[in-house]
Write a protein that holds these residues in place. Sequence first.
Motif, mmCIF file in Angstrom:
data_model
loop_
_atom_site.group_PDB
_atom_site.id
_atom_site.type_symbol
_atom_site.label_atom_id
_atom_site.label_comp_id
_atom_site.label_asym_id
_atom_site.label_seq_id
_atom_site.Cartn_x
_atom_site.Cartn_y
_atom_site.Cartn_z
ATOM 1 N N GLN A 1 40.898 24.998 36.780
ATOM 2 C CA GLN A 1 41.555 26.294 36.837
ATOM 3 C C GLN A 1 41.838 26.710 38.274
ATOM 4 O O GLN A 1 42.903 27.245 38.578
ATOM 5 C CB GLN A 1 40.694 27.339 36.121
ATOM 6 N N TRP B 1 45.493 27.336 39.875
ATOM 7 C CA TRP B 1 45.759 28.608 40.550
ATOM 8 C C TRP B 1 46.332 28.379 41.949
ATOM 9 O O TRP B 1 47.267 29.053 42.384
ATOM 10 C CB TRP B 1 44.445 29.375 40.663
ATOM 11 N N ASP B 2 45.763 27.412 42.659
ATOM 12 C CA ASP B 2 46.192 27.136 44.029
ATOM 13 C C ASP B 2 47.592 26.538 44.098
ATOM 14 O O ASP B 2 48.214 26.520 45.155
ATOM 15 C CB ASP B 2 45.213 26.166 44.705
ATOM 16 N N ARG C 1 50.322 27.411 42.240
ATOM 17 C CA ARG C 1 51.374 28.247 41.674
ATOM 18 C C ARG C 1 51.730 29.419 42.583
ATOM 19 O O ARG C 1 51.824 30.556 42.156
ATOM 20 C CB ARG C 1 50.918 28.770 40.298
ATOM 21 N N SER D 1 49.991 30.812 44.847
ATOM 22 C CA SER D 1 48.849 31.689 45.113
ATOM 23 C C SER D 1 47.768 30.904 45.842
ATOM 24 O O SER D 1 47.787 29.673 45.887
ATOM 25 C CB SER D 1 48.283 32.258 43.805
ATOM 26 N N VAL E 1 43.467 30.710 46.245
ATOM 27 C CA VAL E 1 42.165 31.132 45.755
ATOM 28 C C VAL E 1 41.225 31.323 46.943
ATOM 29 O O VAL E 1 41.119 30.460 47.810
ATOM 30 C CB VAL E 1 41.570 30.087 44.787
ATOM 31 N N LEU F 1 42.321 36.106 44.068
ATOM 32 C CA LEU F 1 43.639 35.479 44.031
ATOM 33 C C LEU F 1 44.559 36.246 44.966
ATOM 34 O O LEU F 1 44.668 37.480 44.869
ATOM 35 C CB LEU F 1 44.205 35.497 42.609
ATOM 36 N N ARG G 1 39.712 38.203 40.533
ATOM 37 C CA ARG G 1 40.166 37.713 39.245
ATOM 38 C C ARG G 1 39.064 37.072 38.409
ATOM 39 O O ARG G 1 39.134 37.086 37.182
ATOM 40 C CB ARG G 1 41.312 36.698 39.454
ATOM 41 N N LEU H 1 49.520 32.311 33.539
ATOM 42 C CA LEU H 1 48.829 31.593 34.608
ATOM 43 C C LEU H 1 49.068 32.265 35.957
ATOM 44 O O LEU H 1 48.151 32.449 36.759
ATOM 45 C CB LEU H 1 49.296 30.134 34.645
ATOM 46 N N LYS H 2 50.326 32.640 36.225
ATOM 47 C CA LYS H 2 50.644 33.296 37.492
ATOM 48 C C LYS H 2 49.934 34.629 37.620
ATOM 49 O O LYS H 2 49.566 35.062 38.705
ATOM 50 C CB LYS H 2 52.158 33.484 37.614
ATOM 51 N N GLY I 1 47.070 35.254 36.462
ATOM 52 C CA GLY I 1 45.632 35.057 36.462
ATOM 53 C C GLY I 1 44.984 35.408 35.138
ATOM 54 O O GLY I 1 43.769 35.588 35.058
ATOM 55 N N TRP J 1 43.622 34.151 32.342
ATOM 56 C CA TRP J 1 43.159 32.872 31.816
ATOM 57 C C TRP J 1 42.973 32.910 30.293
ATOM 58 O O TRP J 1 43.187 31.920 29.606
ATOM 59 C CB TRP J 1 41.840 32.488 32.493
#
Length: 916
Positions: A777, A781-782, A784, A786, A788, A810, A821, A888-889, A891, A893
Motif C-alpha cells: 500500500q 501510494w508513493d 500516484r 503523492s 508517504v 500523505l 492517512r 487510491l489517490k 487515500g 483504502w
Amino acid sequence: MSQGLRKVTIAAFVLLIVLLAMVRWGASLYIDWLWFASLSYQNVFLKILLSEIGLKIVVGAVVFVLMFINLLPARKALLKAVESAKQLQQDDNIITLYQSPWSKYVSSGPVIMVFGLISLVMAFFIGTAVTGDWVILQKFFHPSSFGYSDPIFNKDVGFYVFQLPFYQFIYRLLTWIVLLLALWAAVAYFVAETARGGGQAKLFRSESARFHLSALAAVYFAIRAWGYRLEQYNLMHTQSGIVYGPGYTDVHATLIAYKILFFVSLLCAAVVLVNVFLRRFRLVMYTIGFLLVASVALGGVYPALIQKFIVVPNELSREKPYLENSIEFTRKAYGLDQVESRPFPAGKTLNAEDIRQNPETIENIRLWDYRPLQQTYSQLQEMRLYYELKNIDVDRYNINGQYRQVMISARELNQEQLSEQAKTWVNQRLKYTHGYGIVMSPVNEVTGEGLPNLFIKDIPPASGVDLKVERPEIYFGELTDNYVIVNTRELEFDYPRGDDNAYSKYEGKNGVKVGSIFRRLMFAFVMGDYKLLLSGEVNSGSQVLYYRNIKERVPKIAPFLQYDSDPYMVVDGGKLYWLWDAYTVTNMYPYAEPFTGGLNYIRNSVKVVVDAYSGDVKFYIADQKDPVIKTYSRIFPGLFLPLDKMPEGIKSHIRYPEDMFTIQAQKYTVFHMDDPEVFYNKEDKWNMPTEMFYDQEQTLEPYYTIVRLPGEKSTEYIQILPFTPQNKKNMIAWLAGRSDGESYGKLLMYEFPKQELVYGPMQVEARINQDTTISQQIALWDQRGSQVIRGNLMIIPIKDSLLYVEPLYLQAEQSKMPELRRVIVIHGDRVVMEPTLDIALQKIFGGKEQPAAPPQQVEGQQQPQADRTVSQLASEANKIYDEAQARLKEGDWSGYGDAQKRLKEVLNEMAQKAGQ
C-alpha cells in the motif's frame, strides 16, 4: 600643503575618528541603560558594566605601569649610545666626526613620550583582550561549596569551578605581560646598540641590556613555577589514557614531574638572579636550556615510559581506582547519580481491558509529528505571507476537564516576507509591529480530511474549548529581529479583517519612551536611522521596542547562562508567554567527561518567562541545590526569583528540558556502567536508537507523552527515550524525565531483562517494511503523485508492556500540506495499519464490536443484473477500475479494497460468459 599642516590634518582626522568611536560607544551604553531600566534590571547592567570596565582599567593600568617602568632603564642606554656615537673616525688620513642618524631623534623628552605611547598601546590591547573575563573575577569573589572534594588533591569541587579559573587567568595574564616586557625591552636595547653606529648591532653587547633581560627571565621562571603548580590541578581536566582526568600515569609520573619542575623553575629563577650579580650572563642561556630539557624529560619522556612499561601491561588493575573516580564524578556532573533504576518486565501482552483502564494514555498518543504538521499548519493557518508559524511545540493543558497533550505554535509576523512595495519605513517601524495569536491542536485528533482538529485557530483566535486567548498580540518572539516604535500617531496593524484591516495601540509599559529630542537623537544615532529623528508620526510619548527577539533579549540580561534550543509558547490567563529553560554549565568540573563545547557540568537551574506582549523577563530558580546558581545569585542579588513565585498557571507548564535530557541520555549510554571492569571492557555499552523518517534512517529524538508509569497511581507528563545495546537493534531500556508536580526533574530508568527480546525502533520499522499489505500500500501510494511520510515512532509504556505507534502522512506533489492517512500499531506479533488509532487498537485487542457499516452506493456502480453481456461487463469493469484509482489517490483504502473485490467479481463473471 606644507608638511606641518599635513601632520596637523592627519592628527585631527585620527582625533575625530577616536572621538566618534567614543561617542558611539557612549550612545550605545546610554541606550542599553535605558533598556535595562525599562525592565528594572539596572543593577544587573551596572554590575556587568562596572565589572568589565573595572577589570579592563585595572589590567590596563597594571600593564601601563609595568611597561613604562620596564622601558625606563633602556632610556638611559639610548642616551648614552647616542653620546658615545659622536666620535672621531680616521680613514685614509682624513678625520671626520661621525654622528648616528638616530641622534636627532633621541633625547630625553621624545624618548619618554615614545615609551609612554608604547605602554599605552599595550595597555589598551591587553585590557581589551580580557573582555568577558569579568565573570571569572566575580565567580572568584562569590564562590560556593559543592560539599564534596576530588579524590586526588582533596579540594572542594568549588575550587575548580570558581577559583582555579581565576588563578589560570592571572597566570596567563602575567605570562603575556612578562613576554611583552622582554620583547619591548629587547627592541629598545637593539635600537640603543644600533644608535652606537659603526657596525652591526649586538643586543647583548650592553651590560645593562643583559642585566635587564636576565632579571625579566628570572621573573618568568618564577611565574612558570606557579604555572607548574596550577598544571597539577589541570590534570583533573585532561585525557591522556582511558580515563578522563588523572589516571595512573598522571598521578604517578606527570604529577611528580610537575612537582619537580616547580622547584626546578624556582631554582632557575634563583640561578639567573645570581648570575646577574656575578655577571656570568652565558649561564643564563644554559639555565633556559636546562629547563627546556627538564620539561621534556620529566613532562614527556618519563610519563611515556611509565605508561608503556608499567600501565599498559596491567592496564585494568592500574587504572581501576581512577576509572571509579571518573565514573563517580561524571555521573555527579550530569545528575546521573540521581537516576532511579527500575526493572521493566518484558514479553507481557496487553488485552482490551488494559487499554480501557488507561484512557488518558491512549487519548494522548501523539499521532502528529511536528515536522509534517509544520507544513500543514503553514498551509492552514498562516493566513498571510507576512505571518509565520516558525516552530511547533508540544505541551499539556487541562482542557474541558481533561489532561490533554497538544501541539502549539505562535503566529509571528515576519517583516522579511512583506512585499517589496510594503517594505516602507512606516510599515516596518510603525505599522507592522506584532504577530497575532496561536494555533493549537490535540496530538491525536484528525478530521475526516486527515487534517489536525484545531482547538484554537484563525485571526482573531477562535477557541472551541475552555482555553481562551484574550491578549493575542506577539511583540516579542523568535522572529522579531528589528526594532519598532509604538504609541505613535500611526495606528498599528492588528490583523486582516475581510476587505479591511483591524488596528490597535500598544498598551504595554516596558518599552523605552522616546522622550526628549536628545534621547531621540541618541536612538537615531545608535540605530543608524535618521528617519526616526525626522518622522512626524513619532512623539515624546512613543515607545521604542528593541532587543525583541527573545534569543537576544534574555541573554542580553544574563549572558553567563546557557539556553535550551527550544523556547516554547504558554497560554495562561488569556495571555501568551514564552517559557525557556536555561542551564548553568562549566568546563572545570573535575574528573567529568565533557560533552559538546568542552563543557562537563550542566544543571537546569533556571526557568525564564518572557511576556510575549510586554517583553517583561523573569528568571526563576528551578534547582536550589546547584552551587553555580547560588554563586550567580550572590553576584546578582534580586535577579533570580524562587520558583514558588512563578504564577501557578505558568508553573504547571514547566517540563524536563529537551537539550539536557538528550545530553544526559548520551552520557548514560556509557555511564550507566558503574562497575569499572565492565566499563573498561565496554561490555554493556548502549546506543541511541534510530528510526525511519521519510525514507531515511535517523536518530530517534526524545519525545513527550502522557502516560501512567508502572507502579504509579496517576498519569503524568514525561519525556521518553529508549536505548539499544551496542551492535544490536533490540531495546534494552528506556529513560523517562518527569515533569509534573513533586516528581518534576526526576529521572527514571526502566531496564528490560537481558535474556528477553524487546523490539527496538529499527526492528519495529523492519517489521512494518516486511508486512506485505502495508509495504504494498505504501508503494502504491508513493507512485500516484503523492509522497508517504513516516512520522515519529512512538513507544508507549502501558502497564508492564509496550505499544508501538507510527503515523503515516500523505503529501501530494502539488501541495505541501501533509495529511494523516493511516496509523500503524504494533504489539506482540500483531502489525496493523488502519485509518484511525481506535480502529487499529480494536483490530489488535478486540473488545466491543463496531456496528457494521451499511452498504454504500458508490457513484457509477451498477446493481447486479441477471443477464448482462460481455460488453456490458467490460464497461462495468472499466468504471470500477477508474473508481478504484480515484479512491487510491484519495487515500481511501477501504473504498479501494471494496472496488478491487467488485472488480474481481465482474472479471469472474466475464470469464464465465466467455466460456459459455
